[in-house]
Scaffold this active site. Sequence first.
Site, PDB file in Angstrom:
ATOM      1  N   SER A 594       1.107  -1.100   0.204  1.00 12.17           N
ATOM      2  CA  SER A 594      -0.082   0.127   0.001  1.00 12.17           C
ATOM      3  C   SER A 594       0.830   1.192  -0.131  1.00 12.17           C
ATOM      4  O   SER A 594       1.716   1.396  -0.791  1.00 12.17           O
ATOM      5  CB  SER A 594      -0.868   0.065   1.017  1.00 12.17           C
ATOM      6  N   ASP A 669      -9.335  -4.426  -6.216  1.00  8.73           N
ATOM      7  CA  ASP A 669      -8.784  -3.494  -4.993  1.00  8.73           C
ATOM      8  C   ASP A 669      -9.540  -2.224  -5.166  1.00  8.73           C
ATOM      9  O   ASP A 669      -9.333  -1.406  -6.149  1.00  8.73           O
ATOM     10  CB  ASP A 669      -7.418  -3.233  -5.167  1.00  8.73           C
ATOM     11  N   HIS A 701      -7.539  -5.112  -1.609  1.00  7.65           N
ATOM     12  CA  HIS A 701      -6.510  -4.616  -1.161  1.00  7.65           C
ATOM     13  C   HIS A 701      -5.565  -5.523  -0.333  1.00  7.65           C
ATOM     14  O   HIS A 701      -4.503  -5.410  -0.088  1.00  7.65           O
ATOM     15  CB  HIS A 701      -6.761  -3.351  -0.461  1.00  7.65           C
TER      16      HIS A 701
END
Length: 724
Positions: A594, A669, A701
């Site tokens: 991320s 995602d 995600h």
Amino acid sequence: MKYIKRSIFLFLLAALPAVAQQKLTLQEIWSGSFRTQGMDDLQAMKNTNQYTVLNVNYSSGAGQIDLYDFATLTKVSTIVASKDHKELVGGIDSYTFSADEKKLLLATNSEPIFRHSFTADFYIYDIASKSLTKLSDKKMQEPTFSADNSKVAYASENNLYVYDIAAKTAKQITTDGKKNSIINGVTDWVYEEEFSFVKAYDWNASGDKIAYIRFDETDVPEFSMDVYGTNLYPSQYEFKYPKAGEKNSLVSLHIYDVKTNSTKQVKLGNYADFYIPRIKWTKEAQTLSVQVINRHQNNLDLIFVDANSGTPKVILNETDKAYVDITDNLTFLKDNSFIWTSEKDGFNHIYHYNKAGKLINQVTKGSWEVTAYYGFDEKTSNIFYQSVENGSINRDVYRVALNGKNKTRLTPQTGTNAATFSPNYEYFINTFSSATQPTVYALNNAKDGKLVKEIKNNDQLKTKLEKYSLPAKEFMEITTEKGHKLNAWMIKPKDFDPNKKYPVFMYQYSGPGSQQVNNEWHSIDDYWFMMLSQQGYIVACVDGRGTGYKGAAFKKVTYKELGKYEVEDQIDAAKVFGKYNYVDASRIGIFGWSYGGFMSSNCILKGNDVFKMAIAVAPVTNWRFYDSVYTERYMQTPQENASGYDDNSPINHVSKLKGPFLLVHGTADDNVHVQNTMRMVEALVQANKQFDWAIYPDKNHGIYGGATRLQLYTKMTNFIKANL
């Protein structure tokens, strides 16, 4: 003869560690072999000195809510067990008590929507009669009891309803809810993700009014994701997602009067392009508190609204040169004075204001941060909170008088302490762990912190881990060549030889206000890092500038420049490690997920003479692709700050790639869209750069489900071994 026997004995003794040390495997790590035992959904009762725990049998899925006494820790009763009700065959996912604690709302058959939101079948459970009543044939969101225990409000298909418990009938109080258009009483995607709440309505203290936020997302740009599934043709999932600089939902505040069955819109004032990140009724039944913040998120008003007239009044205003963080710490006392937390003196602290918004006093002070507010004991006028007074990597629980005097540390063990207090504030259940101690739950006295009794430990896990002879996580503070002091940890091989040269694999997240260097028990990633150390790697982590719990100046230095100073610090930290005698400076790699993937991508490019390889999972590759609330909080809009967005975008530095680079993303995602990786891939291709990548169909995600995590971590492990 004695000499020979002694020699054989010493030889065997020397050989024992090598024989006894069992190696960690990814199969064990991802099968849950090292999961800690916990106290799931621990809730303190409000009316009796007791607490409840949702005890789940994970093999069968059956669950039960058990009631315990705070003073003795003995089990009083089982309130409800799923095995006794055919309606709960799917188990109990979560529960909420009514104000009088005679009824429960039970969730079962939950289906996730986004990070926090879900729909479920909800039942009202009457504790006395042991009866279940289903709220609706449709799955719903966020049901809550009214304060007078007579009704339940809930959201379904973007509308709000009120269910009368006695009459067993539901009344629809909004009618304009429509997917990807109008939402009533629950949040849109970006509010849920970035302001961390879903329930956008609240009952008042007398149970006769409901305040709610209405989201008009008609003009918010729509994002679509391909869903590959198992059908012959893929489908598309479409939802409203405001990227940086794009249109947000138009929000408005409304109050529904249960008695008159009427709704009025509250005119908050002369605001344009604003957010309503929190609403909460005060102790006065007809006074609603509303937090309104501007789009730049650097100017926050706390407003009191008269529910009968709809008249708003600004009670408190908070501004910041960078941004104001939204919290859940606002707490109203009996006289409607309130507790507020703020970074206005440079560190996050507790303040006490009267009901007119005049500061009475600053309760906590010092060059350290308050990290959690637990509550206020009216009898003793004491506030209970958690802070990093004992070092920014630790957490302790404290008691202090409302006037700021007589502060007492209640948790003597160094590590991470978190508390759940009894309703009378005589006791608290402390959840403690450290890098060397798996989680322990214990009952402590709230007056002096003394241990009353241990409730649950993870000694079994600790014993199990002994055969692996795991390396320790060493905490340190490093100083970069530019003079920045940064928290760090390092995991060395158990048989570490200071005369050898080791490769270093660095891990980080680095996002604003985050922390990865903290003194608590192992995450699943930690076991992976220890597995790598067993294979000859040193694993290290550094919290650079921009991370949290070291004051506002340290955290907010990255304002309008996300990725500039954080990347600089990771590069400089790697240079520090590279100078250690036992580090092979030519073999330093970096990994992140991320925000951490955004970082590792930048590091392999901007630090191509320092980092040999990098792995980026689900990375942001240009903040233009990310959502408005998060991105603009730290960057303002792309229209205002184009260079801040583009100068620190790895897409614009692909020509600098030298070392092996692995890109990973899930196609479903909804948070950091796969668009980020696709645009990065295209830039790398056009720069004629070789790289590796892996795409996970229909994974979000978190990239998990079935064998996904095992396969992903196997791929990353193999990539590290081949390239570092």
